[in-house]
Design a protein around this motif. Structure first.
Motif, PDB file in Angstrom:
ATOM      1  N   ILE A  52       0.551  -1.235   0.018  1.00 39.52           N
ATOM      2  CA  ILE A  52      -0.393   0.063  -0.106  1.00 39.52           C
ATOM      3  C   ILE A  52       0.531   1.157  -0.247  1.00 39.52           C
ATOM      4  CG2 ILE A  52      -1.711   1.508   1.656  1.00 39.52           C
ATOM      5  CD1 ILE A  52      -2.382  -1.946   2.173  1.00 39.52           C
ATOM      6  N   VAL A  53       0.533   1.892  -0.956  1.00 41.28           N
ATOM      7  CA  VAL A  53       1.317   3.543  -0.835  1.00 41.28           C
ATOM      8  C   VAL A  53       0.781   4.628  -0.528  1.00 41.28           C
ATOM      9  CG1 VAL A  53       2.657   5.171  -2.384  1.00 41.28           C
ATOM     10  CG2 VAL A  53       2.507   2.651  -2.858  1.00 41.28           C
ATOM     11  N   ALA A  54       0.483   4.931   0.708  1.00 37.51           N
ATOM     12  CA  ALA A  54       0.083   5.188   1.284  1.00 37.51           C
ATOM     13  C   ALA A  54      -0.007   7.517   1.031  1.00 37.51           C
ATOM     14  CB  ALA A  54       0.289   6.118   2.899  1.00 37.51           C
ATOM     15  N   ASN A 108       7.379 -12.995 -10.288  1.00 33.59           N
ATOM     16  CA  ASN A 108       8.350 -11.380 -11.024  1.00 33.59           C
ATOM     17  C   ASN A 108       9.047 -10.695 -11.656  1.00 33.59           C
ATOM     18  OD1 ASN A 108       8.882 -12.829  -8.012  1.00 33.59           O
ATOM     19  ND2 ASN A 108      10.563 -13.867  -8.970  1.00 33.59           N
ATOM     20  N   SER A 109       8.084 -11.000 -11.904  1.00 32.03           N
ATOM     21  CA  SER A 109       8.865  -9.702 -14.053  1.00 32.03           C
ATOM     22  C   SER A 109       7.378  -9.142 -14.190  1.00 32.03           C
ATOM     23  CB  SER A 109       8.943 -10.848 -14.912  1.00 32.03           C
ATOM     24  OG  SER A 109      10.015 -10.948 -14.464  1.00 32.03           O
ATOM     25  N   VAL A 110       6.596  -9.483 -13.693  1.00 33.11           N
ATOM     26  CA  VAL A 110       4.849  -8.511 -13.534  1.00 33.11           C
ATOM     27  C   VAL A 110       4.468  -7.849 -12.157  1.00 33.11           C
ATOM     28  CG1 VAL A 110       2.460  -9.027 -14.801  1.00 33.11           C
ATOM     29  CG2 VAL A 110       4.458 -10.470 -15.507  1.00 33.11           C
ATOM     30  N   THR A 111       4.316  -6.878 -12.567  1.00 35.89           N
ATOM     31  CA  THR A 111       3.801  -5.257 -11.791  1.00 35.89           C
ATOM     32  C   THR A 111       2.302  -4.835 -12.096  1.00 35.89           C
ATOM     33  OG1 THR A 111       6.002  -5.219 -10.630  1.00 35.89           O
ATOM     34  CG2 THR A 111       4.808  -3.696  -9.709  1.00 35.89           C
ATOM     35  N   ALA A 112       1.656  -4.783 -11.219  1.00 35.11           N
ATOM     36  CA  ALA A 112       0.719  -3.819 -11.516  1.00 35.11           C
ATOM     37  C   ALA A 112       0.106  -3.148 -10.221  1.00 35.11           C
ATOM     38  CB  ALA A 112      -0.855  -4.811 -11.208  1.00 35.11           C
ATOM     39  N   PHE A 113      -0.221  -1.751 -10.186  1.00 35.44           N
ATOM     40  CA  PHE A 113      -0.046  -0.510  -9.411  1.00 35.44           C
ATOM     41  C   PHE A 113      -1.373  -0.226  -9.897  1.00 35.44           C
ATOM     42  CE2 PHE A 113       1.757   1.087 -13.598  1.00 35.44           C
ATOM     43  CZ  PHE A 113       1.528   2.331 -13.880  1.00 35.44           C
ATOM     44  N   THR A 114      -2.131   0.457  -9.095  1.00 34.15           N
ATOM     45  CA  THR A 114      -4.161   1.541  -9.633  1.00 34.15           C
ATOM     46  C   THR A 114      -2.923   2.767  -9.660  1.00 34.15           C
ATOM     47  OG1 THR A 114      -3.562   1.857  -6.418  1.00 34.15           O
ATOM     48  CG2 THR A 114      -5.276  -0.280  -7.925  1.00 34.15           C
ATOM     49  N   LEU A 152      -2.104   0.290  -4.546  1.00 35.92           N
ATOM     50  CA  LEU A 152      -1.776  -0.257  -4.784  1.00 35.92           C
ATOM     51  C   LEU A 152      -1.475  -1.162  -5.872  1.00 35.92           C
ATOM     52  CD1 LEU A 152      -5.581  -2.229  -3.893  1.00 35.92           C
ATOM     53  CD2 LEU A 152      -4.217  -1.286  -2.092  1.00 35.92           C
ATOM     54  N   VAL A 153      -0.014  -1.230  -4.791  1.00 34.77           N
ATOM     55  CA  VAL A 153       1.080  -2.405  -6.171  1.00 34.77           C
ATOM     56  C   VAL A 153       1.111  -3.751  -5.418  1.00 34.77           C
ATOM     57  CG1 VAL A 153       3.490  -1.976  -6.968  1.00 34.77           C
ATOM     58  CG2 VAL A 153       2.838  -0.058  -6.208  1.00 34.77           C
ATOM     59  N   ILE A 154       1.117  -4.852  -6.741  1.00 32.54           N
ATOM     60  CA  ILE A 154       0.688  -5.977  -6.750  1.00 32.54           C
ATOM     61  C   ILE A 154       2.053  -6.570  -7.159  1.00 32.54           C
ATOM     62  CG2 ILE A 154      -0.477  -7.950  -7.268  1.00 32.54           C
ATOM     63  CD1 ILE A 154      -2.682  -6.091  -6.227  1.00 32.54           C
ATOM     64  N   GLN A 168       7.871  -5.691  -2.439  1.00 30.01           N
ATOM     65  CA  GLN A 168       8.741  -5.432  -1.259  1.00 30.01           C
ATOM     66  C   GLN A 168       6.897  -5.305  -0.328  1.00 30.01           C
ATOM     67  OE1 GLN A 168      11.777  -6.648  -0.734  1.00 30.01           O
ATOM     68  NE2 GLN A 168      11.406  -6.409  -1.924  1.00 30.01           N
ATOM     69  N   GLY A 169       6.230  -6.602  -0.504  1.00 29.91           N
ATOM     70  CA  GLY A 169       5.118  -6.476  -0.013  1.00 29.91           C
ATOM     71  C   GLY A 169       4.603  -6.261   1.466  1.00 29.91           C
ATOM     72  N   ARG A 170       3.242  -6.234   1.831  1.00 27.55           N
ATOM     73  CA  ARG A 170       3.097  -6.404   3.287  1.00 27.55           C
ATOM     74  C   ARG A 170       3.599  -5.368   3.925  1.00 27.55           C
ATOM     75  NH1 ARG A 170       3.674 -11.703   7.520  1.00 27.55           N
ATOM     76  NH2 ARG A 170       2.246 -10.369   9.217  1.00 27.55           N
ATOM     77  N   ARG A 171       3.758  -4.005   3.122  1.00 20.26           N
ATOM     78  CA  ARG A 171       4.142  -2.858   4.226  1.00 20.26           C
ATOM     79  C   ARG A 171       3.527  -1.479   3.661  1.00 20.26           C
ATOM     80  NH1 ARG A 171       8.748  -6.131   2.218  1.00 20.26           N
ATOM     81  NH2 ARG A 171      10.551  -6.283   4.095  1.00 20.26           N
ATOM     82  N   ILE A 172       2.987  -1.241   4.336  1.00 20.24           N
ATOM     83  CA  ILE A 172       2.576   0.482   4.202  1.00 20.24           C
ATOM     84  C   ILE A 172       3.635   0.688   3.887  1.00 20.24           C
ATOM     85  CG2 ILE A 172       0.898   2.094   4.704  1.00 20.24           C
ATOM     86  CD1 ILE A 172      -0.745   0.131   6.091  1.00 20.24           C
ATOM     87  N   TYR A 173       3.556   2.344   2.285  1.00 13.72           N
ATOM     88  CA  TYR A 173       4.946   2.899   2.421  1.00 13.72           C
ATOM     89  C   TYR A 173       4.169   4.324   2.751  1.00 13.72           C
ATOM     90  CZ  TYR A 173       7.445  -0.914   1.180  1.00 13.72           C
ATOM     91  OH  TYR A 173       8.394  -1.895   0.210  1.00 13.72           O
ATOM     92  N   GLY A 174       5.062   5.087   2.924  1.00 10.97           N
ATOM     93  CA  GLY A 174       4.544   6.625   3.732  1.00 10.97           C
ATOM     94  C   GLY A 174       4.252   6.411   4.826  1.00 10.97           C
ATOM     95  N   SER A 175       3.512   7.986   5.182  1.00 11.79           N
ATOM     96  CA  SER A 175       2.494   8.004   6.745  1.00 11.79           C
ATOM     97  C   SER A 175       0.659   8.136   6.170  1.00 11.79           C
ATOM     98  CB  SER A 175       2.774   9.603   7.123  1.00 11.79           C
ATOM     99  OG  SER A 175       4.714   9.491   6.672  1.00 11.79           O
ATOM    100  N   MET A 176       0.466   7.260   7.381  1.00 14.98           N
ATOM    101  CA  MET A 176      -1.272   7.314   6.677  1.00 14.98           C
ATOM    102  C   MET A 176      -1.325   8.691   7.385  1.00 14.98           C
ATOM    103  SD  MET A 176      -2.093   4.323   5.485  1.00 14.98           S
ATOM    104  CE  MET A 176      -3.621   4.235   5.575  1.00 14.98           C
TER     105      MET A 176
END
Length: 462
Positions: A120-122, A355-361, A389-391, A396-404
């Motif tokens: 999650i990119v906040a 590992n070679s495909v990244t989806a993002f909203t 969301l980045v999938i 580097q998942g199960r993380r929230i990037y930035g500040s909520m």
């Protein structure tokens, strides 16, 4: 190894960020020598932009579960608040002292997050430079023009140049780089749209190719070759052959013929590749977004047949501009989005290429914290900051990037009317994705001209 002469690559990139007055300069792009290593194309990689048209409500997608943060959320959102016990718990490896959950219709996304395949990119949004609510109210820093406008903000998200009207998106600018270095397949564009026209994939000297839900569009006479024993198709082919061989001076006639021939050739090329590619057993939901992502997965499955080591896909989901009936409408859209994204990730696992495909909203903007009415049919208005969301297997998942952000009305993150000021810019978000895709770090300032205004260039979520 980077063997491109620096001045040449920078010249190529600068052409992609000129203002609309630069059309004559853009015509000179072909005079530049081909780049040789501006984008690292070793191995295979794909980026998939999932655009949520209308302004997705990220503050009802990712919600604080713990008190008092939930109580602050509920007080601000009033009749737009989700029930605390309905939230799907997530357990981030990063912590700000609060617990969080996802919308109850997002079981697939919960699974991806908890398995470390989603981040999650906040509080991300269009910015020219870091901006505080006080600076926004005083208007003493440069601001993206026409904030809270659908057309302008969706364009700025896709171009990542909010302070200039641009016809080129950052996906298109990367395709320009690939094209300039002689990379690509003359039979098919690097950029593939599964959702019609968009700005993200538009380039200066490259165009994107649009597919329907079942593959490349085919001319009617070629869809039904046996119609009337094939007489119509044979007649059409003879007309094309005559037109192709014609030497008369009708430029429109000759160009139209070339266009039709290109359309037929491209359609046959893509559909033959899709038919020859390994079939997928992953089941996708039969929704619009599910069908788009299913075809994106099929195109990835056909990567060897298509001869491409880099692909950029665009898919979209409409309906997020919910000024009324927000709770029901938003929940319905998320019930389409979540299983579709989960199925797409599962398909990449099936192909062994996760590992070679990244989806993002991406989305126009977030929604206001404040409700615009009473009762269950109330809605929200146009906001600013939003969660995204980045999938993918490389995430580097199960993380929230930035500040909520603090979700209190008139609180430290509120610009007014419940509009949360972003703390991560689209430039930082997009540049992180572009760097993973293979763009040279030294070129990021030219791909994303405002990136130099932010201290963190790479958010490291992938």
């Amino acid at each position: 190894m980077n063997i491109l002469k620096k001045a040449t690559r920078r010249d190529v990139l600068r052409l992609g960020v000129q203002t609309a007055a630069s059309s004559s300069m853009l015509a000179t792009l072909g005079t530049y020598q081909r780049a040789m290593a501006a984008v690292d194309t070793r191995g295979y990689k794909a980026l998939v932009c999932v655009f949520l048209y209308g302004g997705n409500d990220g503050f009802n997608l990712v919600v604080p579960r713990s008190s008092p943060a939930y109580n602050t959320y509920a007080a601000s959102r009033r009749n737009l608040a989700l029930a605390q016990n309905s939230l799907l718990a997530i357990n981030p490896l990063t912590s700000d002292g609060n617990q969080y959950g996802l919308h109850p219709n997002c079981a697939g996304l919960q699974n991806l997050f908890e398995s470390s395949r989603m981040a999650i990119v906040a509080n991300t949004g269009t910015l020219i430079q870091p901006t505080t609510p006080a600076q926004f109210r005083a208007a003493n820093v440069p601001l993206p023009p026409n904030l809270f406008s659908h057309a302008d903000q969706s364009q700025q998200w896709q171009t990542s140049i909010p302070n200039s009207i641009q016809p080129q998106g950052w996906g298109g600018r990367i395709a320009d780089l690939l094209n300039a270095q002689g990379y690509g397949n003359p039979n098919l564009a690097t950029n593939i749209s599964l959702n019609g026209s968009n700005i993200w994939q538009g380039g200066n000297n490259t165009i994107f190719y649009t597919l329907g839900e079942n593959g490349a569009p085919v001319l009617y006479d070629y869809q039904y070759p046996g119609y009337r024993s094939g007489t119509r198709r044979a007649s059409f082919d003879r007309l094309l052959q005559q037109a192709t061989a014609s030497t008369d001076g009708n430029l429109h006639f000759r160009e139209y013929t070339r266009s039709v021939n290109r359309t037929i050739a491209s359609s046959q090329y893509v559909n033959n590749a899709l038919n020859a590619a390994p079939a997928l057993t992953t089941v996708f939901p039969s929704s619009g977004i599910g069908n788009q992502l299913r075809l994106a997965a099929r195109m990835i499955s056909a990567r060897s047949q298509l001869g491409l080591s880099r692909q950029l896909f665009f898919v979209g989901l409409n309906g997020f501009d919910q000024h009324d009936n927000h709770l029901s409408a938003h929940g319905g859209l998320l019930s389409q989005l979540s299983p579709a994204l989960k199925a797409f990730y599962d398909a990449t696992v099936e192909m062994g290429i996760q590992n070679s495909v990244t989806a993002f909203t991406a989305s126009d903007f977030g929604r206001t914290l404040s409700s615009n009415g009473t009762g269950s049919v109330a809605g929200s208005d146009h906001g600013w900051g939003n969660h995204h969301l980045v999938i993918g297997g490389a995430v580097q998942g199960r993380r929230i990037y930035g500040s909520m952000p603090d979700l209190s009305l008139n609180g430290p993150n509120d610009a007014g009317s419940g509009r949360i000021v972003p703390t991560i810019s689209t430039d930082q978000y997009s540049a992180t994705l572009a760097r993973w895709f293979g763009a040279d770090d030294s070129d990021l300032d030219l791909l994303f001209p405002n990136l130099r205004n932010f201290s963190t260039r790479n958010l490291a979520f992938v």
